[in-house]
Design an enzyme around this catalytic site. Structure first.
Site, PDB file in Angstrom:
ATOM      1  N   HIS A  96       4.292   6.858  -4.827  1.00  0.00           N
ATOM      2  CA  HIS A  96       3.058   7.647  -4.750  1.00  0.00           C
ATOM      3  C   HIS A  96       3.206   8.850  -5.673  1.00  0.00           C
ATOM      4  CE1 HIS A  96       0.019  10.419  -3.265  1.00  0.00           C
ATOM      5  NE2 HIS A  96      -0.609   9.354  -2.794  1.00  0.00           N
ATOM      6  N   HIS A 112      -6.578  10.504  -0.643  1.00  0.00           N
ATOM      7  CA  HIS A 112      -6.824   9.188  -0.038  1.00  0.00           C
ATOM      8  C   HIS A 112      -6.719   9.151   1.477  1.00  0.00           C
ATOM      9  CE1 HIS A 112      -5.534   8.225  -4.282  1.00  0.00           C
ATOM     10  NE2 HIS A 112      -6.764   7.767  -4.208  1.00  0.00           N
ATOM     11  N   GLU A 172       0.856  -1.202   0.000  1.00  0.00           N
ATOM     12  CA  GLU A 172       0.000   0.000   0.000  1.00  0.00           C
ATOM     13  C   GLU A 172       0.884   1.241   0.000  1.00  0.00           C
ATOM     14  OE1 GLU A 172      -3.292   1.121  -0.210  1.00  0.00           O
ATOM     15  OE2 GLU A 172      -2.042   2.922  -0.133  1.00  0.00           O
ATOM     16  N   LYS A 173       0.820   1.994  -1.089  1.00  0.00           N
ATOM     17  CA  LYS A 173       1.768   3.099  -1.288  1.00  0.00           C
ATOM     18  C   LYS A 173       1.612   4.272  -0.334  1.00  0.00           C
ATOM     19  CE  LYS A 173      -0.887   5.293  -5.026  1.00  0.00           C
ATOM     20  NZ  LYS A 173      -1.757   4.236  -5.539  1.00  0.00           N
ATOM     21  N   HIS A 174       0.511   4.356   0.408  1.00  0.00           N
ATOM     22  CA  HIS A 174       0.295   5.499   1.293  1.00  0.00           C
ATOM     23  C   HIS A 174       0.907   5.342   2.682  1.00  0.00           C
ATOM     24  CE1 HIS A 174      -2.894   6.273  -1.686  1.00  0.00           C
ATOM     25  NE2 HIS A 174      -2.598   7.530  -1.425  1.00  0.00           N
ATOM     26  N   CYS A 207      -2.564  12.107   2.344  1.00  0.00           N
ATOM     27  CA  CYS A 207      -2.704  12.228   0.885  1.00  0.00           C
ATOM     28  C   CYS A 207      -3.925  13.101   0.648  1.00  0.00           C
ATOM     29  CB  CYS A 207      -2.891  10.847   0.248  1.00  0.00           C
ATOM     30  SG  CYS A 207      -3.423  10.957  -1.475  1.00  0.00           S
TER      31      CYS A 207
HETATM   32 FE   LIG Z   1      -2.873   9.124  -2.751  1.00  0.00          FE
END
Ligand SMILES: [Fe+2]
Length: 132
Positions: free
Chosen positions: A46, A119, A16-18, A116
């Site tokens: 990201h 997100h 999960e990139k966040h 983010c």
């Molecule tokens: Fe994002």
């Protein structure tokens, strides 16, 4: 009523990139400054565009046995390609990565949260031990 602890999401940062990735020694010397690096998107990049970017990283530390965490720092990333010519036409982008130093006399947990703009807030934690 939803609580922030349920709204601040977390996951495996490798998938999960966040999720903030906290990097520091897992055992530090009591009372000596040590570096801490927090990044977003270490495994999966990201985006950093005017329309989709990381706004900030916030770091807390809670010593074992303490009732509350203390804020270590708030790091803002404010350049995302904005320009008078339009979104993403600018040449300046702040990369969502920070390295700082801190010291503690007690073991505990470093918490990192990042926002983010699309997100939401994501968090992670890393326990550290202290040697004398
Ligand atoms: Fe994002």
């Amino acid at each position: 009523m939803a609580l922030l602890s349920e709204t601040f999401r977390t996951a495996d940062w490798k998938a999960e990139k966040h999720v903030p990735v906290i990097e520091c020694s897992d055992t530090v010397k009591a009372g000596e400054n040590f570096p801490v690096k927090v990044t977003i998107g270490k495994e999966i990049a990201h985006p950093n565009t005017t329309n989709h970017h990381i706004r900030w990283i916030e770091v807390f530390f809670q010593a074992d046995g303490d009732k509350f965490p203390f804020q270590v720092g708030h790091f803002e990333f404010t350049a995302h390609g904005e320009s008078m010519d339009g979104p993403d036409k600018g040449s300046l982008f702040t990369h969502h990565e920070v390295t700082f130093s801190m010291k503690t006399g007690k073991p505990g947990t470093i918490f990192a949260a990042s926002l983010c703009n699309l997100h939401g807030v994501w968090q992670s934690a890393m326990p550290i031990k202290v040697s004398t």
